[in-house]
Design a protein around this motif. Structure first.
Motif, short mmCIF file in Angstrom:
data_model
loop_
_atom_site.label_atom_id
_atom_site.label_comp_id
_atom_site.label_asym_id
_atom_site.label_seq_id
_atom_site.Cartn_x
_atom_site.Cartn_y
_atom_site.Cartn_z
N SER A 36 0.79 -1.14 -0.02
CA SER A 36 -0.15 -0.02 -0.09
C SER A 36 0.90 1.34 -0.07
O SER A 36 0.51 2.26 -0.68
CB SER A 36 -0.94 -0.08 1.17
N ILE A 37 1.97 1.28 0.58
CA ILE A 37 3.04 2.44 0.80
C ILE A 37 3.50 2.76 -0.74
O ILE A 37 3.68 3.48 -0.94
CB ILE A 37 3.94 2.14 1.83
N GLY A 38 3.81 1.48 -1.39
CA GLY A 38 4.47 1.54 -2.61
C GLY A 38 3.29 2.28 -3.69
O GLY A 38 3.81 2.98 -4.47
N ARG A 39 2.24 1.83 -3.48
CA ARG A 39 1.15 2.42 -4.60
C ARG A 39 0.93 3.88 -4.38
O ARG A 39 0.84 4.56 -5.12
CB ARG A 39 -0.13 1.57 -4.40
N LEU A 40 0.93 3.98 -3.06
CA LEU A 40 0.78 5.68 -2.57
C LEU A 40 2.01 6.45 -2.94
O LEU A 40 1.58 7.56 -3.86
CB LEU A 40 0.81 5.66 -1.03
N THR A 41 3.24 6.04 -2.97
CA THR A 41 4.39 6.80 -3.34
C THR A 41 4.08 6.96 -4.93
O THR A 41 4.58 7.90 -5.27
CB THR A 41 5.70 6.28 -2.92
N ALA A 42 3.87 5.73 -5.63
CA ALA A 42 3.83 5.76 -6.88
C ALA A 42 2.94 6.71 -7.73
O ALA A 42 2.89 7.69 -8.49
CB ALA A 42 3.65 4.33 -7.60
N LEU A 54 11.04 10.88 -2.03
CA LEU A 54 9.82 9.76 -2.45
C LEU A 54 10.50 8.67 -3.10
O LEU A 54 10.00 7.31 -2.73
CB LEU A 54 9.08 10.44 -3.41
N LYS A 55 11.46 8.63 -3.93
CA LYS A 55 12.08 7.50 -4.66
C LYS A 55 12.85 6.65 -3.70
O LYS A 55 12.54 5.40 -3.68
CB LYS A 55 13.06 8.11 -5.57
N VAL A 56 13.38 7.20 -2.68
CA VAL A 56 13.91 6.22 -1.74
C VAL A 56 12.96 5.65 -0.93
O VAL A 56 13.19 4.52 -0.71
CB VAL A 56 14.84 7.08 -0.56
N ILE A 57 11.86 6.25 -0.44
CA ILE A 57 11.01 5.38 0.25
C ILE A 57 10.27 4.36 -0.67
O ILE A 57 9.97 3.31 -0.22
CB ILE A 57 9.57 6.40 0.54
N GLN A 58 9.82 4.63 -2.00
CA GLN A 58 9.54 3.62 -3.02
C GLN A 58 10.54 2.49 -3.15
O GLN A 58 10.16 1.20 -3.10
CB GLN A 58 9.22 4.25 -4.49
N ARG A 59 11.70 2.79 -3.25
CA ARG A 59 12.87 1.72 -3.29
C ARG A 59 12.83 0.80 -2.14
O ARG A 59 13.02 -0.26 -2.07
CB ARG A 59 14.21 2.28 -3.56
N ASP A 60 12.83 1.46 -0.86
CA ASP A 60 12.87 0.92 0.43
C ASP A 60 11.65 -0.07 0.65
O ASP A 60 11.69 -1.13 0.87
CB ASP A 60 12.98 1.66 1.59
N ALA A 61 10.33 0.46 0.08
CA ALA A 61 9.24 -0.48 0.41
C ALA A 61 9.07 -1.74 -0.46
O ALA A 61 8.76 -2.72 -0.09
CB ALA A 61 7.65 0.54 -0.19
#
Length: 328
Positions: free
Chosen positions: A199-205, A228-235
């Protein structure tokens, strides 16, 4: 409960809510009362989603724009340190430079971020988007810590399964059955963590896609985009790690069930061998227990030792046969 925050000297500072959102960067609604929802709606011109709306699983109901505001809903986990974690939706509403969070649980990252942002300076102009990214980063860090603990627990369970030296079969079986419960709990927690990370990955995307507009050309927004990209990559990486741990938990569950079946088969084999071993002596005893007048060994002085000897021999022969075949 309604809490309002402003950026004062680069620090996040709580402020009394007076029904005016001017100058506020974050409005936090935790288990909000209807009058609190209405007050925020009047101040920002948005509609606060209800708990039932937030629980919708359709992507269009979780990520959308309305009245100039961006609505982003994710699945958050609370009580991760306990044996009964809570899964609840959390909604982020971005309207201009103000962030509104709506939640019906109290995940620890919210309090941790609030405490850190009140002590540490972040950027010269903290906005609602900064706060949202900071909260997302804290949520991801919390899930990463939970995955580390689950990974350690899975290692311990693996050692308990494959290095169990208990000689008592019943005790060993009970231990394996208890491990099944532990594995089930860890697998359920991994599923919840994976769902939250997805859900976090979808939100950030979605937010990154909506951010591709001319208004996002400032240095601050570029910095946000990097975060935002860092959070996406970590998720994404944590989601892969959770999936791997889930696969390992499934393997351990299958292995535990297999070991229990082996132990049970061993017990059944013992009973089967015992039945076969005692069957010939029982046959001999049955024959010589028949009440016939004409039985050659009935009045023979060595009849009793002869019958006992036959029983012993016929008991030993099946045992030696099974031993030679490797069935024992």
């Amino acid at each position: 409960m309604l809490k309002a925050f402003t950026c004062d000297s680069e620090l996040l500072t709580e402020k009394d809510w007076n029904g005016n959102s001017e100058g506020l960067v974050w409005i936090d609604l935790e288990n909000p009362a209807p009058e609190e929802d209405h007050s925020v709606e009047q101040a920002l011109g948005v509609t606060i989603p209800s708990q039932a709306d937030m629980a919708e699983i359709e992507l269009s109901s979780r990520l959308y724009h309305e009245n100039g505001a961006e609505f982003l809903t994710l699945t958050a986990l609370a009580n991760l340190d306990s044996d009964d974690p809570i899964k609840m939706p959390v909604t982020f509403i971005l309207k201009g430079t103000t962030l509104v969070t709506v939640r019906w649980c109290n995940p620890r990252p919210f309090a941790a971020y609030r405490s850190r942002a009140a002590r540490q300076k972040d950027t010269p102009s903290r906005t609602g988007e900064h706060v949202m990214l900071g909260l997302l980063e804290a949520l991801v860090d919390r899930l990463a810590d939970a995955l580390e603990r689950v990974g350690t627990d899975v290692d311990h369970i693996s050692r308990e399964i494959f290095r169990n030296k208990a000689r008592n079969i019943s005790k060993k079986t009970r231990g394996l059955q208890a491990l099944i419960e532990k594995i089930g709990a860890k697998a359920e927690l991994l599923n919840l963590i994976q769902e939250s990370l997805v859900s976090i990955g979808r939100l950030t995307a979605y937010h990154a896609a909506m951010d591709e507009t001319p208004k996002s050309k400032s240095a601050i927004t570029r910095e946000n985009r990097v975060l935002l990209k860092v959070i996406q990559r970590d998720a994404l990486s944590l989601s892969d790690h959770a999936r791997a741990l889930n696969g390992r938990a499934s393997f351990l569950l299958d292995a535990t069930l297999g070991l229990i079946n082996l132990e049970q088969n061993q017990i059944i084999k013992i009973f089967s061998v015992a039945a076969v071993v005692f069957l010939p002596p029982t046959l001999v005893a049955s024959i010589y227990g028949m009440n016939f007048d004409f039985m050659p060994e009935l009045h023979w002085p060595f009849g009793y030792p002869f019958a006992i000897g036959l029983m012993i021999v016929f008991a030993i022969l099946p045992y030696l046969f099974f031993k030679r075949k490797g069935w024992l």
